[in-house]
Write a protein that holds these residues in place. Sequence first.
Motif, PDB file in Angstrom:
ATOM      1  N   ARG A   1       0.851  -1.198   0.000  1.00  0.00           N
ATOM      2  CA  ARG A   1       0.000   0.000   0.000  1.00  0.00           C
ATOM      3  C   ARG A   1       0.881   1.240   0.000  1.00  0.00           C
ATOM      4  O   ARG A   1       1.304   1.715   1.064  1.00  0.00           O
ATOM      5  N   PRO A   2       1.218   1.789  -1.175  1.00  0.00           N
ATOM      6  CA  PRO A   2       2.137   2.933  -1.249  1.00  0.00           C
ATOM      7  C   PRO A   2       1.717   4.116  -0.373  1.00  0.00           C
ATOM      8  O   PRO A   2       2.564   4.752   0.254  1.00  0.00           O
TER       9      PRO A   2
ATOM     10  N   THR B   1       3.348   6.033   6.975  1.00  0.00           N
ATOM     11  CA  THR B   1       4.150   5.428   8.044  1.00  0.00           C
ATOM     12  C   THR B   1       5.569   5.983   8.046  1.00  0.00           C
ATOM     13  O   THR B   1       6.128   6.288   9.108  1.00  0.00           O
ATOM     14  N   LEU B   2       6.148   6.157   6.868  1.00  0.00           N
ATOM     15  CA  LEU B   2       7.491   6.726   6.766  1.00  0.00           C
ATOM     16  C   LEU B   2       7.504   8.168   7.255  1.00  0.00           C
ATOM     17  O   LEU B   2       8.382   8.559   8.032  1.00  0.00           O
ATOM     18  N   ASP B   3       6.530   8.969   6.823  1.00  0.00           N
ATOM     19  CA  ASP B   3       6.455  10.367   7.262  1.00  0.00           C
ATOM     20  C   ASP B   3       6.341  10.461   8.784  1.00  0.00           C
ATOM     21  O   ASP B   3       6.975  11.309   9.414  1.00  0.00           O
ATOM     22  N   GLU B   4       5.536   9.580   9.369  1.00  0.00           N
ATOM     23  CA  GLU B   4       5.384   9.567  10.827  1.00  0.00           C
ATOM     24  C   GLU B   4       6.709   9.228  11.501  1.00  0.00           C
ATOM     25  O   GLU B   4       7.115   9.877  12.468  1.00  0.00           O
ATOM     26  N   ALA B   5       7.411   8.220  10.977  1.00  0.00           N
ATOM     27  CA  ALA B   5       8.694   7.809  11.570  1.00  0.00           C
ATOM     28  C   ALA B   5       9.750   8.899  11.419  1.00  0.00           C
ATOM     29  O   ALA B   5      10.514   9.167  12.353  1.00  0.00           O
ATOM     30  N   LEU B   6       9.799   9.541  10.252  1.00  0.00           N
ATOM     31  CA  LEU B   6      10.783  10.607  10.034  1.00  0.00           C
ATOM     32  C   LEU B   6      10.491  11.831  10.890  1.00  0.00           C
ATOM     33  O   LEU B   6      11.406  12.562  11.268  1.00  0.00           O
ATOM     34  N   GLY B   7       9.219  12.053  11.202  1.00  0.00           N
ATOM     35  CA  GLY B   7       8.828  13.225  11.974  1.00  0.00           C
ATOM     36  C   GLY B   7       8.837  13.034  13.473  1.00  0.00           C
ATOM     37  O   GLY B   7       8.537  13.953  14.231  1.00  0.00           O
ATOM     38  N   SER B   8       9.177  11.842  13.932  1.00  0.00           N
ATOM     39  CA  SER B   8       9.175  11.593  15.376  1.00  0.00           C
ATOM     40  C   SER B   8      10.598  11.415  15.885  1.00  0.00           C
ATOM     41  O   SER B   8      11.511  11.077  15.142  1.00  0.00           O
TER      42      SER B   8
ATOM     43  N   GLU C   1      14.052   2.666   3.424  1.00  0.00           N
ATOM     44  CA  GLU C   1      14.008   3.913   4.181  1.00  0.00           C
ATOM     45  C   GLU C   1      13.218   3.786   5.480  1.00  0.00           C
ATOM     46  O   GLU C   1      13.660   4.244   6.534  1.00  0.00           O
ATOM     47  N   LEU C   2      12.044   3.152   5.445  1.00  0.00           N
ATOM     48  CA  LEU C   2      11.242   2.993   6.664  1.00  0.00           C
ATOM     49  C   LEU C   2      11.951   2.081   7.657  1.00  0.00           C
ATOM     50  O   LEU C   2      12.065   2.415   8.842  1.00  0.00           O
ATOM     51  N   ALA C   3      12.431   0.945   7.194  1.00  0.00           N
ATOM     52  CA  ALA C   3      13.128   0.014   8.084  1.00  0.00           C
ATOM     53  C   ALA C   3      14.369   0.665   8.692  1.00  0.00           C
ATOM     54  O   ALA C   3      14.623   0.524   9.896  1.00  0.00           O
ATOM     55  N   ASP C   4      15.124   1.390   7.874  1.00  0.00           N
ATOM     56  CA  ASP C   4      16.328   2.053   8.379  1.00  0.00           C
ATOM     57  C   ASP C   4      15.981   3.050   9.485  1.00  0.00           C
ATOM     58  O   ASP C   4      16.679   3.137  10.496  1.00  0.00           O
ATOM     59  N   ARG C   5      14.896   3.790   9.293  1.00  0.00           N
ATOM     60  CA  ARG C   5      14.494   4.774  10.306  1.00  0.00           C
ATOM     61  C   ARG C   5      14.034   4.080  11.583  1.00  0.00           C
ATOM     62  O   ARG C   5      14.442   4.442  12.683  1.00  0.00           O
TER      63      ARG C   5
END
Length: 128
Positions: free
Chosen positions: A37-38, A44-51, A74-78
Motif C-alpha cells: 500500500r504505497p 508510516t514513513l512520514d510519521e517515523a521521520l517526523g518523530s 528507508e522505513l526500516a532504516d528509520r
Amino acid sequence: MGKIVVSDNVSLDGVVQDPAGDEGFRVGGWVGLIKDRPELNKLTLDEALGSEAQLMGRRTYDWFAARWPSRRGELADRLNSMPKYVVSSTLENPDWNNSTVLKGDVIHEVSKLKQELDGEIVVPASFQ
C-alpha cells in the motif's frame, strides 16, 4: 518538551488487531501489508521521520522487534535506528538496536522522557 502521540489503526467498527493479516486473527488483514500500500507506506514513513522516538509496551516491542531488524529500506532504516523505549516489568535485555526498557513508576519514567526529548514520541499499535 516531548509530546506523546498515539498512532493506531482502528476500523470504523472498532477492530484494532492484526491490520496486516499476518497474525492469524479471524478479522485480520483489514488494512493489508505496508509494502503493498504505497499511501500507507508513505504515511508510516512520514510519521517515523517526523518523530524523535517510539514508546511501546513489551508485546508491541516483541512484534516490531521480530520483523523490522531484518528489513531494509528507508522505513526500516528509520525504525531500526531511532530510539525505542519499552515499558515492561519482564523485558530485561532488549535486542533491537537503540532500545531502552523503562521500569518502575511508568508515569514518572514517561514524564522524565517527555522532559528529555523535544519532538514527538510515537506510541505505535497500542490500544491499552
